[in-house]
Scaffold this motif. Structure first.
Motif, PDB file in Angstrom:
ATOM      1  N   GLN A  43       0.830  -1.199   0.000  1.00  0.00           N
ATOM      2  CA  GLN A  43       0.000   0.000   0.000  1.00  0.00           C
ATOM      3  C   GLN A  43       0.865   1.251   0.000  1.00  0.00           C
ATOM      4  O   GLN A  43       0.579   2.221  -0.717  1.00  0.00           O
ATOM      5  CB  GLN A  43      -0.923   0.001   1.215  1.00  0.00           C
ATOM      6  CG  GLN A  43      -2.047  -0.994   1.156  1.00  0.00           C
ATOM      7  CD  GLN A  43      -2.948  -0.897   2.380  1.00  0.00           C
ATOM      8  OE1 GLN A  43      -2.717  -0.064   3.257  1.00  0.00           O
ATOM      9  NE2 GLN A  43      -3.961  -1.745   2.445  1.00  0.00           N
ATOM     10  N   LEU A  44       1.911   1.229   0.794  1.00  0.00           N
ATOM     11  CA  LEU A  44       2.825   2.362   0.849  1.00  0.00           C
ATOM     12  C   LEU A  44       3.501   2.576  -0.509  1.00  0.00           C
ATOM     13  O   LEU A  44       3.661   3.711  -0.958  1.00  0.00           O
ATOM     14  CB  LEU A  44       3.877   2.120   1.935  1.00  0.00           C
ATOM     15  CG  LEU A  44       4.964   3.184   2.081  1.00  0.00           C
ATOM     16  CD1 LEU A  44       4.354   4.530   2.452  1.00  0.00           C
ATOM     17  CD2 LEU A  44       5.993   2.755   3.126  1.00  0.00           C
ATOM     18  N   THR A  45       3.874   1.488  -1.156  1.00  0.00           N
ATOM     19  CA  THR A  45       4.494   1.586  -2.481  1.00  0.00           C
ATOM     20  C   THR A  45       3.535   2.220  -3.483  1.00  0.00           C
ATOM     21  O   THR A  45       3.920   3.106  -4.252  1.00  0.00           O
ATOM     22  CB  THR A  45       4.924   0.190  -2.974  1.00  0.00           C
ATOM     23  OG1 THR A  45       5.837  -0.383  -2.039  1.00  0.00           O
ATOM     24  CG2 THR A  45       5.584   0.276  -4.338  1.00  0.00           C
ATOM     25  N   ALA A  46       2.283   1.755  -3.482  1.00  0.00           N
ATOM     26  CA  ALA A  46       1.295   2.303  -4.414  1.00  0.00           C
ATOM     27  C   ALA A  46       1.056   3.789  -4.163  1.00  0.00           C
ATOM     28  O   ALA A  46       0.984   4.587  -5.104  1.00  0.00           O
ATOM     29  CB  ALA A  46      -0.014   1.527  -4.291  1.00  0.00           C
ATOM     30  N   LEU A  47       0.939   4.173  -2.899  1.00  0.00           N
ATOM     31  CA  LEU A  47       0.728   5.580  -2.557  1.00  0.00           C
ATOM     32  C   LEU A  47       1.913   6.430  -2.998  1.00  0.00           C
ATOM     33  O   LEU A  47       1.742   7.519  -3.567  1.00  0.00           O
ATOM     34  CB  LEU A  47       0.511   5.706  -1.050  1.00  0.00           C
ATOM     35  CG  LEU A  47       0.359   7.117  -0.478  1.00  0.00           C
ATOM     36  CD1 LEU A  47      -0.882   7.786  -1.047  1.00  0.00           C
ATOM     37  CD2 LEU A  47       0.302   7.074   1.045  1.00  0.00           C
ATOM     38  N   THR A  48       3.124   5.920  -2.760  1.00  0.00           N
ATOM     39  CA  THR A  48       4.332   6.645  -3.138  1.00  0.00           C
ATOM     40  C   THR A  48       4.418   6.827  -4.652  1.00  0.00           C
ATOM     41  O   THR A  48       4.738   7.916  -5.141  1.00  0.00           O
ATOM     42  CB  THR A  48       5.574   5.886  -2.625  1.00  0.00           C
ATOM     43  OG1 THR A  48       5.534   5.846  -1.205  1.00  0.00           O
ATOM     44  CG2 THR A  48       6.852   6.567  -3.078  1.00  0.00           C
ATOM     45  N   LEU A  49       4.133   5.769  -5.397  1.00  0.00           N
ATOM     46  CA  LEU A  49       4.231   5.842  -6.855  1.00  0.00           C
ATOM     47  C   LEU A  49       3.168   6.764  -7.439  1.00  0.00           C
ATOM     48  O   LEU A  49       3.427   7.475  -8.423  1.00  0.00           O
ATOM     49  CB  LEU A  49       4.105   4.437  -7.453  1.00  0.00           C
ATOM     50  CG  LEU A  49       5.242   3.463  -7.107  1.00  0.00           C
ATOM     51  CD1 LEU A  49       4.972   2.088  -7.706  1.00  0.00           C
ATOM     52  CD2 LEU A  49       6.579   4.007  -7.589  1.00  0.00           C
ATOM     53  N   LEU A  50       1.975   6.776  -6.847  1.00  0.00           N
ATOM     54  CA  LEU A  50       0.924   7.675  -7.328  1.00  0.00           C
ATOM     55  C   LEU A  50       1.319   9.129  -7.112  1.00  0.00           C
ATOM     56  O   LEU A  50       1.189   9.968  -8.017  1.00  0.00           O
ATOM     57  CB  LEU A  50      -0.390   7.371  -6.614  1.00  0.00           C
ATOM     58  CG  LEU A  50      -1.571   8.287  -6.953  1.00  0.00           C
ATOM     59  CD1 LEU A  50      -1.897   8.217  -8.446  1.00  0.00           C
ATOM     60  CD2 LEU A  50      -2.790   7.928  -6.121  1.00  0.00           C
ATOM     61  N   ALA A  51       1.818   9.443  -5.909  1.00  0.00           N
ATOM     62  CA  ALA A  51       2.265  10.809  -5.638  1.00  0.00           C
ATOM     63  C   ALA A  51       3.440  11.186  -6.539  1.00  0.00           C
ATOM     64  O   ALA A  51       3.533  12.327  -7.022  1.00  0.00           O
ATOM     65  CB  ALA A  51       2.662  10.945  -4.166  1.00  0.00           C
ATOM     66  N   GLY A  52       4.341  10.228  -6.791  1.00  0.00           N
ATOM     67  CA  GLY A  52       5.471  10.494  -7.673  1.00  0.00           C
ATOM     68  C   GLY A  52       5.027  10.760  -9.099  1.00  0.00           C
ATOM     69  O   GLY A  52       5.579  11.633  -9.785  1.00  0.00           O
ATOM     70  N   ALA A  53       4.027  10.011  -9.571  1.00  0.00           N
ATOM     71  CA  ALA A  53       3.521  10.213 -10.937  1.00  0.00           C
ATOM     72  C   ALA A  53       2.932  11.610 -11.105  1.00  0.00           C
ATOM     73  O   ALA A  53       3.164  12.289 -12.111  1.00  0.00           O
ATOM     74  CB  ALA A  53       2.478   9.145 -11.264  1.00  0.00           C
ATOM     75  N   LEU A  54       2.167  12.054 -10.115  1.00  0.00           N
ATOM     76  CA  LEU A  54       1.557  13.390 -10.196  1.00  0.00           C
ATOM     77  C   LEU A  54       2.620  14.484 -10.135  1.00  0.00           C
ATOM     78  O   LEU A  54       2.506  15.510 -10.811  1.00  0.00           O
ATOM     79  CB  LEU A  54       0.545  13.566  -9.060  1.00  0.00           C
ATOM     80  CG  LEU A  54      -0.652  12.614  -9.091  1.00  0.00           C
ATOM     81  CD1 LEU A  54      -1.546  12.830  -7.871  1.00  0.00           C
ATOM     82  CD2 LEU A  54      -1.460  12.802 -10.370  1.00  0.00           C
ATOM     83  N   THR A  55       3.674  14.267  -9.348  1.00  0.00           N
ATOM     84  CA  THR A  55       4.710  15.283  -9.189  1.00  0.00           C
ATOM     85  C   THR A  55       5.602  15.382 -10.415  1.00  0.00           C
ATOM     86  O   THR A  55       6.114  16.468 -10.729  1.00  0.00           O
ATOM     87  CB  THR A  55       5.572  14.973  -7.955  1.00  0.00           C
ATOM     88  OG1 THR A  55       4.712  14.717  -6.844  1.00  0.00           O
ATOM     89  CG2 THR A  55       6.478  16.145  -7.611  1.00  0.00           C
TER      90      THR A  55
END
Length: 292
Positions: A43-55
């Motif tokens: 879950q942490l990985t998915a959240l991190t990658l989503l925030a990274g994609a938007l940034t």
């Protein structure tokens, strides 16, 4: 009469400052991962990658991958996201089983692995300087693990060290793929991170019992990981390499393990031991030696 546009002149200081921003953000990744320990790792990985994609959306540009062979299309759209998932999730899971400082330093040996892989694929052989650099870097990691090896007190930490090494291999392969691919992967990074996020979400639903988002400190730390080390740092590093001298900019990255170890000690996550700064220095020197 056509208007005359003067060329944009970028100061060398800009690339150095951008590289320092990236290095600083990458250095706080282990500390943020410690703050997010309450979250399930996938879950942490998915959240991190989503925030990274938007940034990283400012990096997005149209790149024609259809002109590449089918093998390269699969490598870009499937292989690259899988390597990102493997790198980030292995890192987060590894830090659950092994001490944060040791796991982080093992992961930061990936530049050495990348240099070895790049040389072998290009020339079919390895240079002695690169092999010596790899030995120096891995001696730093071995220095941290030596007391546990002598006492036979590894316990479950062996799994954590193995996952940290897996993360290093994934980052090395990801970097090599970015170098060898017939198209630039940087403009595709936001989409690749979204694909990686989708893969991780599916894995989380299958393998983890909880489907709810992390809360509190873990949620904030996960978002910060995506915004900083896997977001702003990626954009800053791209600008630094584009407008600066690659050798100078690249050498700054070898300070990451030293700064990361220092931040973990200052935050009280890791106990100060003479082996920690010595190992971090050996990893940095080994990476620098291999790259030269």
């Amino acid at each position: 009469m056509h208007p005359i546009h003067s060329p944009v002149v970028i100061s060398p200081k800009f690339s150095v400052c951008a590289a320092l921003v990236a290095v600083t953000l990458w250095s706080i990744a282990p500390l943020l991962a410690e703050f997010a320990r309450a979250a399930a790792p996938l879950q942490l990985t998915a959240l991190t990658l989503l925030a990274g994609a938007l940034t990283t959306l400012p990096l997005s540009r149209r790149v024609s991958v259809k002109t590449c062979s089918l093998g390269w299309q699969l490598s870009v759209w499937l292989g690259t996201p899988l390597l990102i998932v493997g790198a980030v999730s292995s890192y987060f899971i590894g830090m659950r089983f092994a001490p944060a400082a040791e796991a982080a330093l093992i992961t930061y040996t990936w530049p050495v692995l990348f240099v070895l892989l790049s040389q072998w694929s290009r020339w079919g052989r390895l240079r002695w300087a690169s092999v010596a650099g790899a030995l120096i870097a891995f001696s730093g990691a071995a220095l941290l693990l030596l007391p546990q090896a002598l006492n036979g007190s590894f316990g479950g930490a062996v799994s954590g060290y193995g996952l940290a090494l897996l993360a290093a291999f994934c980052w090395a392969l990801y970097s090599w793929l970015g170098q060898a691919a017939p198209v630039s992967l940087t403009p595709l990074l936001p989409r690749l991170l979204l694909v990686a996020c989708a893969i991780t979400c599916a894995a989380s639903l299958l393998l983890e019992s909880s489907a709810s988002l992390p809360r509190g400190e873990a949620l904030l730390a996960g978002i910060a990981l995506g915004l900083g080390p896997y977001g702003i740092a990626m954009v800053a590093w791209d600008k630094a390499l584009r407008f600066g001298q690659a050798s100078l900019v690249g050498s700054l990255a070898y300070g990451v393990p030293i700064l990361a170890a220092l931040l973990l000690v200052l935050a009280g996550v890791s106990v100060f031991d003479w082996r920690l700064p010595t190992a971090a220095l050996l990893v940095a020197v080994g990476c620098l030696k291999a790259s030269r």
